[in-house]
Each structure stands twice: as C-alpha cells, then as structure tokens.
Design a protein around this motif. Structure first.
Motif, PDB file in Angstrom:
ATOM      1  N   GLN A 171       0.841  -1.192   0.000  1.00  0.00           N
ATOM      2  CA  GLN A 171       0.000   0.000   0.000  1.00  0.00           C
ATOM      3  C   GLN A 171       0.874   1.240   0.000  1.00  0.00           C
ATOM      4  O   GLN A 171       1.889   1.296   0.700  1.00  0.00           O
ATOM      5  CB  GLN A 171      -0.928   0.021   1.210  1.00  0.00           C
ATOM      6  CG  GLN A 171      -2.060  -0.982   1.137  1.00  0.00           C
ATOM      7  CD  GLN A 171      -3.114  -0.739   2.203  1.00  0.00           C
ATOM      8  OE1 GLN A 171      -2.798  -0.310   3.301  1.00  0.00           O
ATOM      9  NE2 GLN A 171      -4.358  -1.014   1.875  1.00  0.00           N
ATOM     10  N   LEU A 172       0.481   2.221  -0.791  1.00  0.00           N
ATOM     11  CA  LEU A 172       1.128   3.522  -0.812  1.00  0.00           C
ATOM     12  C   LEU A 172       0.033   4.567  -0.643  1.00  0.00           C
ATOM     13  O   LEU A 172      -0.953   4.548  -1.382  1.00  0.00           O
ATOM     14  CB  LEU A 172       1.883   3.761  -2.121  1.00  0.00           C
ATOM     15  CG  LEU A 172       3.003   2.789  -2.438  1.00  0.00           C
ATOM     16  CD1 LEU A 172       2.519   1.684  -3.379  1.00  0.00           C
ATOM     17  CD2 LEU A 172       4.179   3.517  -3.084  1.00  0.00           C
ATOM     18  N   VAL A 173       0.214   5.447   0.310  1.00  0.00           N
ATOM     19  CA  VAL A 173      -0.801   6.456   0.594  1.00  0.00           C
ATOM     20  C   VAL A 173      -0.144   7.825   0.606  1.00  0.00           C
ATOM     21  O   VAL A 173       0.696   8.108   1.467  1.00  0.00           O
ATOM     22  CB  VAL A 173      -1.494   6.200   1.939  1.00  0.00           C
ATOM     23  CG1 VAL A 173      -2.533   7.275   2.201  1.00  0.00           C
ATOM     24  CG2 VAL A 173      -2.132   4.813   1.958  1.00  0.00           C
ATOM     25  N   GLU A 174      -0.521   8.634  -0.364  1.00  0.00           N
ATOM     26  CA  GLU A 174       0.001   9.991  -0.457  1.00  0.00           C
ATOM     27  C   GLU A 174      -0.887  10.961   0.323  1.00  0.00           C
ATOM     28  O   GLU A 174      -2.097  10.739   0.461  1.00  0.00           O
ATOM     29  CB  GLU A 174       0.076  10.457  -1.911  1.00  0.00           C
ATOM     30  CG  GLU A 174       0.933   9.599  -2.809  1.00  0.00           C
ATOM     31  CD  GLU A 174       0.156   8.493  -3.495  1.00  0.00           C
ATOM     32  OE1 GLU A 174       0.668   7.914  -4.471  1.00  0.00           O
ATOM     33  OE2 GLU A 174      -0.975   8.184  -3.054  1.00  0.00           O
ATOM     34  N   SER A 175      -0.290  12.037   0.787  1.00  0.00           N
ATOM     35  CA  SER A 175      -1.033  13.083   1.480  1.00  0.00           C
ATOM     36  C   SER A 175      -0.307  14.406   1.320  1.00  0.00           C
ATOM     37  O   SER A 175       0.842  14.443   0.863  1.00  0.00           O
ATOM     38  CB  SER A 175      -1.179  12.743   2.962  1.00  0.00           C
ATOM     39  OG  SER A 175       0.096  12.685   3.580  1.00  0.00           O
ATOM     40  N   GLY A 176      -0.970  15.477   1.698  1.00  0.00           N
ATOM     41  CA  GLY A 176      -0.349  16.788   1.685  1.00  0.00           C
ATOM     42  C   GLY A 176      -0.789  17.701   0.571  1.00  0.00           C
ATOM     43  O   GLY A 176      -0.458  18.883   0.564  1.00  0.00           O
ATOM     44  N   GLY A 177      -1.526  17.174  -0.397  1.00  0.00           N
ATOM     45  CA  GLY A 177      -2.005  18.020  -1.473  1.00  0.00           C
ATOM     46  C   GLY A 177      -3.025  19.026  -0.979  1.00  0.00           C
ATOM     47  O   GLY A 177      -3.746  18.780  -0.008  1.00  0.00           O
ATOM     48  N   ALA A 178      -3.069  20.180  -1.646  1.00  0.00           N
ATOM     49  CA  ALA A 178      -3.979  21.237  -1.224  1.00  0.00           C
ATOM     50  C   ALA A 178      -4.064  22.301  -2.307  1.00  0.00           C
ATOM     51  O   ALA A 178      -3.345  22.241  -3.313  1.00  0.00           O
ATOM     52  CB  ALA A 178      -3.486  21.859   0.086  1.00  0.00           C
ATOM     53  N   LEU A 179      -4.922  23.262  -2.071  1.00  0.00           N
ATOM     54  CA  LEU A 179      -4.998  24.465  -2.903  1.00  0.00           C
ATOM     55  C   LEU A 179      -4.023  25.481  -2.323  1.00  0.00           C
ATOM     56  O   LEU A 179      -4.078  25.795  -1.128  1.00  0.00           O
ATOM     57  CB  LEU A 179      -6.420  25.026  -2.893  1.00  0.00           C
ATOM     58  CG  LEU A 179      -6.633  26.398  -3.542  1.00  0.00           C
ATOM     59  CD1 LEU A 179      -6.323  26.342  -5.032  1.00  0.00           C
ATOM     60  CD2 LEU A 179      -8.063  26.872  -3.299  1.00  0.00           C
ATOM     61  N   VAL A 180      -3.140  25.980  -3.161  1.00  0.00           N
ATOM     62  CA  VAL A 180      -2.123  26.925  -2.703  1.00  0.00           C
ATOM     63  C   VAL A 180      -1.963  28.032  -3.736  1.00  0.00           C
ATOM     64  O   VAL A 180      -2.172  27.812  -4.935  1.00  0.00           O
ATOM     65  CB  VAL A 180      -0.788  26.176  -2.455  1.00  0.00           C
ATOM     66  CG1 VAL A 180      -0.264  25.551  -3.737  1.00  0.00           C
ATOM     67  CG2 VAL A 180       0.245  27.077  -1.822  1.00  0.00           C
ATOM     68  N   GLN A 181      -1.592  29.186  -3.274  1.00  0.00           N
ATOM     69  CA  GLN A 181      -1.394  30.308  -4.189  1.00  0.00           C
ATOM     70  C   GLN A 181      -0.040  30.209  -4.891  1.00  0.00           C
ATOM     71  O   GLN A 181       0.900  29.607  -4.351  1.00  0.00           O
ATOM     72  CB  GLN A 181      -1.482  31.619  -3.421  1.00  0.00           C
ATOM     73  CG  GLN A 181      -2.871  31.941  -2.900  1.00  0.00           C
ATOM     74  CD  GLN A 181      -2.958  33.339  -2.310  1.00  0.00           C
ATOM     75  OE1 GLN A 181      -1.946  33.929  -1.939  1.00  0.00           O
ATOM     76  NE2 GLN A 181      -4.170  33.866  -2.242  1.00  0.00           N
ATOM     77  N   PRO A 182       0.076  30.793  -6.071  1.00  0.00           N
ATOM     78  CA  PRO A 182       1.382  30.822  -6.749  1.00  0.00           C
ATOM     79  C   PRO A 182       2.444  31.411  -5.836  1.00  0.00           C
ATOM     80  O   PRO A 182       2.195  32.392  -5.124  1.00  0.00           O
ATOM     81  CB  PRO A 182       1.117  31.716  -7.957  1.00  0.00           C
ATOM     82  CG  PRO A 182      -0.345  31.545  -8.236  1.00  0.00           C
ATOM     83  CD  PRO A 182      -0.986  31.400  -6.892  1.00  0.00           C
ATOM     84  N   GLY A 183       3.623  30.805  -5.868  1.00  0.00           N
ATOM     85  CA  GLY A 183       4.703  31.212  -4.985  1.00  0.00           C
ATOM     86  C   GLY A 183       4.717  30.497  -3.655  1.00  0.00           C
ATOM     87  O   GLY A 183       5.690  30.617  -2.898  1.00  0.00           O
ATOM     88  N   GLY A 184       3.676  29.751  -3.375  1.00  0.00           N
ATOM     89  CA  GLY A 184       3.576  29.056  -2.101  1.00  0.00           C
ATOM     90  C   GLY A 184       4.334  27.742  -2.070  1.00  0.00           C
ATOM     91  O   GLY A 184       4.999  27.360  -3.046  1.00  0.00           O
ATOM     92  N   SER A 185       4.204  27.061  -0.942  1.00  0.00           N
ATOM     93  CA  SER A 185       4.911  25.800  -0.727  1.00  0.00           C
ATOM     94  C   SER A 185       3.964  24.731  -0.198  1.00  0.00           C
ATOM     95  O   SER A 185       2.963  25.044   0.457  1.00  0.00           O
ATOM     96  CB  SER A 185       6.051  25.989   0.287  1.00  0.00           C
ATOM     97  OG  SER A 185       7.020  26.902  -0.172  1.00  0.00           O
TER      98      SER A 185
END
Length: 124
Positions: free
Chosen positions: A3-17
């Motif tokens: 199993q591989l489970v990714e996380s951390g994706g989100a809506l972010v503004q340009p220039g963000g991290s």
C-alpha cells in the motif's frame, strides 16, 4: 499487500509551498528507489523526481529542479516531496511509486505499485 498512501495536497497560491508525503507498507521500503510522478489535467504524465534507497542520490525533472526537494525517512517508510515556488503549471495529481532501479518512467502502468495520489492545485 503493498500500500502507498500519499497526502499533503492542497490548494495553494502561486509562490507558495507544500510538502507531500507517501507512506509505504507491505514492501521493504529501504531496498527500493522511490519516484514521484504527476498527471496534470489535460496533459500527459510527467516523471518528477526519484531518490535511491539510501537517500544519497536524487534527480529531478528540469521543470522542477531547484524548486522541489525529494527525501525519505526509511525508519518511517515515508517518502517526501518539498515543493517551493509553486506555479500554476505544477497543478496536478501527484503519486509515488517504488522501482527496482533508477527509472524515469512517467506512466503509472510501468510501475508495479502506485498510490492513488494527492491533488495539488496552484491558483490565485
């Protein structure tokens, strides 16, 4: 079962991290190269980065070099992708995949295992 489970994706503004994570179970994580691959809406897939089992070799696609940093914690069976200076072209579904050697494969079908992915949207 692998199993591989990714996380951390989100809506972010340009220039963000953002920092993505991929937790792996069911295989000997510290024996595998690990890859990040992305699929942008309406575009072809793109291999993003990979790291060797020991974490001493990292490589990047030209489009992200200098802005993204791949790393791994073998004690936690976790792969990371630190993404800085994000721009709208980085909008995509990001997924992780193990490989037995250093590959630049951009196609999900070319990997034995992949996660479902985590969505990154860069927009103002």
């Amino acid at each position: 079962e692998v199993q591989l489970v990714e996380s951390g994706g989100a809506l972010v503004q340009p220039g963000g991290s953002l920092r993505l994570a991929c937790v792996v179970s069911g295989l000997s994580f510290n024996y595998w190269w690990m890859n990040w691959v992305r699929q942008a809406p309406g575009k072809g897939p793109e291999w993003v980065s990979h790291i060797n089992p020991g974490g001493t070799i990292t490589r990047y696609a030209g489009s992200v070099k200098g802005r993204f940093t791949i790393s791994r914690d073998n004690a936690k069976n976790t792969l990371y992708l630190q993404m800085d200076s994000l721009n709208e072209e980085d909008t995509a579904l990001y997924y992780c995949a193990p490989s037995r050697y250093d590959t630049y494969n951009k196609n999900r079908a070319g990997y034995d295992y992949t996660g479902p992915g985590t969505e990154v949207i860069v927009s103002s």
